[in-house]
Write a protein that holds these residues in place. Structure first.
Motif, short mmCIF file in Angstrom:
data_model
loop_
_atom_site.label_atom_id
_atom_site.label_comp_id
_atom_site.label_asym_id
_atom_site.label_seq_id
_atom_site.Cartn_x
_atom_site.Cartn_y
_atom_site.Cartn_z
N GLY A 1 3.51 -2.15 -9.88
CA GLY A 1 2.80 -1.78 -8.31
C GLY A 1 2.48 -3.13 -8.17
N GLY A 2 2.31 -2.94 -6.86
CA GLY A 2 2.25 -3.66 -5.76
C GLY A 2 1.46 -3.20 -4.70
N GLN A 3 0.65 -2.66 -4.70
CA GLN A 3 -0.31 -2.40 -3.48
C GLN A 3 -1.39 -3.66 -3.94
OE1 GLN A 3 -0.18 0.03 -1.58
NE2 GLN A 3 1.75 1.04 -2.85
N PRO A 4 -1.57 -4.05 -2.20
CA PRO A 4 -2.19 -5.01 -2.19
C PRO A 4 -3.42 -4.43 -1.69
CG PRO A 4 -1.59 -3.94 0.10
CD PRO A 4 -0.66 -3.46 -0.98
N LEU A 5 -4.77 -5.12 -2.10
CA LEU A 5 -6.40 -5.54 -2.14
C LEU A 5 -6.54 -5.04 -0.92
CD1 LEU A 5 -7.86 -6.92 -5.34
CD2 LEU A 5 -6.27 -4.73 -5.51
N MET A 6 -7.57 -3.96 -0.53
CA MET A 6 -7.82 -3.98 1.05
C MET A 6 -8.63 -4.61 0.96
SD MET A 6 -4.57 -2.47 1.92
CE MET A 6 -4.67 -1.62 2.92
N THR B 1 16.04 -1.25 -15.43
CA THR B 1 16.08 0.14 -16.49
C THR B 1 14.51 0.36 -17.17
OG1 THR B 1 17.03 -2.00 -17.86
CG2 THR B 1 17.74 -1.38 -16.26
N SER B 2 13.49 -0.60 -16.87
CA SER B 2 12.28 0.13 -18.00
C SER B 2 11.44 1.67 -17.88
CB SER B 2 11.47 -0.98 -17.47
OG SER B 2 9.82 -1.00 -18.18
N ALA B 3 10.87 2.00 -18.96
CA ALA B 3 10.50 2.84 -19.03
C ALA B 3 9.62 3.21 -17.84
CB ALA B 3 10.25 3.36 -20.11
N GLU B 4 8.74 1.90 -17.81
CA GLU B 4 7.42 1.70 -16.67
C GLU B 4 7.67 1.78 -15.34
OE1 GLU B 4 4.04 2.00 -17.90
OE2 GLU B 4 5.58 1.82 -20.09
N PHE B 5 9.39 1.16 -15.40
CA PHE B 5 9.51 1.27 -13.62
C PHE B 5 9.26 3.46 -13.02
CE2 PHE B 5 12.26 2.32 -9.54
CZ PHE B 5 12.14 1.18 -8.91
N ASP B 6 8.18 3.68 -11.75
CA ASP B 6 7.75 4.32 -11.37
C ASP B 6 7.97 4.35 -9.88
OD1 ASP B 6 6.90 6.66 -10.65
OD2 ASP B 6 5.50 6.52 -11.92
N THR B 7 9.18 4.79 -9.25
CA THR B 7 9.01 5.34 -7.63
C THR B 7 7.93 5.80 -7.24
OG1 THR B 7 9.64 7.38 -7.48
CG2 THR B 7 11.56 5.51 -7.35
N SER B 8 6.65 6.02 -7.62
CA SER B 8 5.81 6.22 -6.57
C SER B 8 4.63 5.06 -6.54
CB SER B 8 4.74 7.27 -7.79
OG SER B 8 4.44 6.67 -8.77
N HIS B 9 5.69 4.05 -7.25
CA HIS B 9 4.47 2.58 -6.77
C HIS B 9 5.49 2.53 -5.86
CE1 HIS B 9 4.44 1.83 -12.03
NE2 HIS B 9 3.43 2.57 -11.21
N PHE B 10 6.08 2.56 -5.33
CA PHE B 10 6.65 2.05 -3.81
C PHE B 10 6.12 3.31 -2.50
CE2 PHE B 10 9.60 1.25 -6.94
CZ PHE B 10 10.17 -0.36 -6.66
N ASN B 11 4.79 4.43 -2.75
CA ASN B 11 4.00 4.62 -2.01
C ASN B 11 2.92 4.28 -1.80
OD1 ASN B 11 3.54 6.50 0.12
ND2 ASN B 11 3.51 8.42 -1.43
N PRO B 12 2.15 3.89 -0.46
CA PRO B 12 2.87 3.94 0.47
C PRO B 12 4.11 2.67 0.72
CG PRO B 12 0.79 3.34 0.68
CD PRO B 12 0.32 3.56 -0.45
N PHE B 13 4.78 2.70 1.31
CA PHE B 13 5.97 1.38 1.61
C PHE B 13 5.19 0.61 2.10
CE2 PHE B 13 10.00 -0.83 2.37
CZ PHE B 13 10.03 -1.15 1.55
N LEU B 14 5.03 0.73 3.75
CA LEU B 14 4.64 -0.73 4.37
C LEU B 14 3.04 -0.13 4.67
CD1 LEU B 14 7.40 -0.52 6.44
CD2 LEU B 14 6.86 -2.48 5.50
#
Length: 522
Positions: free
Chosen positions: A290-295, A205-218
């Motif tokens: 955000g949870g994008q990995p370091l590449m 429910t946070s205002a910081e929640f952003d669906t763009s953080h899920f892209n790329p999903f895999l």
């Protein structure tokens, strides 16, 4: 022949039947038991590791690991209800496919429990250093709070002192004897579930929640590549650690009303609940922070626990990154401004995780003890302390090994190695279920796996799939450890086996005493 020694199942069951277990548990109690035992170390500690392997695909990883656990749990339930004695998969294998394979399973379990305890100790250290000491304004120097970079730690790290000390403290408690109260465990379960529920509610429910953080999903795909341990399936192989503990439900089958109905409800219900809960936690963490990995240079996620990942995480621009945190859930809430709740979650982990270390070390010493009493390991190891009435020798040996592992290695590497042993043991239990269906179809079964010729092979395939998606080092550790075990078996154990000498002895409790009432490992 090496496959000619099978411990008589009737002798094992004769001992088990001396107990009179009252059937009092219903499906709700079993489901709550499973939830309490499963939720713990993995979700509190390994969320950052899983995100580094799969990115937002961590949610898929939880689903894959949960599915493998569900089919494995059903196999475990049937055989645990038939052979309700100490020794876990080691005893089950001894009574079905023989001493040699039982030895390999027991040897793998010894490794699994000890390394899992090290992993939990490292996870506890992260929350202790970040939430407890950090909240007091105390900051341990890097050289005292992390393993060396060469072993996957951080630059400037020398030893993880809090992890070392908690492992030694728990070992000391087990040597002098301790008991875990069901009431205390119930309180810890409530603390954990409440903390995670608050986390889900605040992040989603946070205002910081952003669906763009899920892209790329895999970002690394479903399969990251052979031996890389990344991608959704590679992350699932690691997050499997977050589900271990469901065997508490299967081992309660003897005390369950209408086990044919209630055991599968308890098993599947608790695992489904935990899977959905885990996915929601992952969604909240990734959607807000955000949870994008370091590449790396090839576009693949850097290996969790690798020196290069440690170097990049030390850079200022990654100070708030989820994948770089040692206390991921508390870290997310602190970054979002919910410092008090973040600290509460950190304290929940700080309070709850030592009991998990205790249960894991206890479980390892139980396997060690039973193998020693069977003559497969030196019987001196099964000696009981004259004052404390505990198997102090194996406990001290185990505790020192756990402390050393915790002091120098990162949590992700330890969890992967532990999972390798767990996956092997679960696959062997599935094989044992099928062998008993063929060899002894008339044997009374309090619980029968539905569609066993589909479920058991699915368990084996799932375990093999996850095993071959572990990092190469973790995959190689198990056969290396197993090869050492085979040498010991033929050089020492086979000639000293009690069963080989015609002695059939069943050990159900450590020296006939109750030093504690264990919960399953988490």
């Amino acid at each position: 022949m090496i496959l000619d020694r099978v411990k008589p199942l009737d002798a094992i069951l004769a001992t088990a039947q001396k107990k009179s277990l009252h059937r009092s548990l219903g499906w709700l109690q079993l489901t709550l038991l499973g939830i309490g035992c499963v939720i713990g170390t993995g979700i509190f500690v390994l969320t950052a590791v899983g995100a580094q392997k799969a990115g937002p695909g961590l949610m898929v990883a939880f689903a894959i690991a949960g599915a493998v656990c569900i089919v494995a749990a059903l196999c475990y339930a049937e055989i645990a209800a038939m052979i309700p004695v100490a020794g876990s998969a080691y005893t089950y294998s001894y009574a079905t496919i023989g001493e040699f394979f039982a030895w390999t399973v027991g040897w793998a379990l010894i490794m699994e429990y000890a390394i899992a305890a090290s992993a939990v100790s490292v996870g506890w250290s992260g929350y202790f250093s970040g939430t407890v000491l950090g909240g007091l304004g105390i900051h341990l120097p890097v050289w005292l709070s992390a393993g060396p970079l060469a072993l996957g730690g951080v630059e400037g790290g020398l030893i993880n002192l809090p992890a070392l000390l908690i492992a030694l403290l728990v070992t000391g408690l087990l040597v002098i004897g301790t008991s875990e109260s069901a009431k205390v465990n119930a309180v810890l379960v409530m603390i954990k579930v409440t903390a995670l529920t608050a986390f889900v509610a605040l992040t989603l429910t946070s205002a910081e929640f952003d669906t763009s953080h899920f892209n790329p999903f895999l970002p690394a795909g479903i399969f990251g590549g052979w031996g890389t341990g990344v991608g959704a399936v590679g992350a699932a192989a690691t997050m499997f650690f977050a589900y271990v503990g469901f065997d508490a439900v299967s081992t309660a089958a003897e005390e369950t009303k209408d086990p044919q109905r209630n055991v599968p409800i308890g098993l599947v219900g608790s695992l489904l609940f935990c899977t959905v809960f885990y996915i929601l936690v992952a969604a909240g963490a990734i959607g807000t922070l955000g949870g994008q990995p370091l590449m790396d240079a090839m576009g693949l996620p850097l290996e969790a626990g690798s020196p290069e990942l440690a170097r990049q995480c030390a850079l200022p621009q990654f100070a708030d990154a989820l994948v770089c945190s040692n206390e991921p859930l508390a870290h997310v809430l602190k970054v979002l401004g919910f410092t008090a709740v973040g600290n509460a979650i950190g304290l929940a982990a700080f309070v709850a995780l030592p009991s998990v270390i205790l249960v894991l070390i206890f479980g390892q010493t139980r396997i060690f003890f039973v193998m020693s009493r069977d003559g497969l390991l030196p019987e001196r190891l099964s000696r009981v302390h004259p004052r404390f009435h505990t198997p102090h020798i194996v406990t001290i040996i185990t505790g020192l090994a756990v402390a050393i592992g915790a002091a120098f290695f990162p949590v992700g590497q330890l969890a992967d190695i532990s999972n390798a042993g767990t996956l092997y043991a679960f696959a062997m239990v599935a094989i044992a279920v099928m062998v008993l269906r063929v060899k002894d179809p008339a044997r009374r079964r309090h619980f029968r796996v539905p569609l066993v010729w589909l479920v058991a092979p699915a368990t084996i395939i799932g375990c093999v799939l996850l095993f071959f998606n572990l990092p190469t080092a973790a995959m190689l550790f198990l056969p290396g450890w197993g090869a050492l075990g085979v040498v010991i078996y033929f050089a020492y154990s086979r000639s000293r086996s009690h069963l080989g000498k015609g002695i059939v002895e069943v050990v159900d409790d450590v020296a006939g005493q109750e030093t504690m009432v264990p919960m399953a490992p988490e």
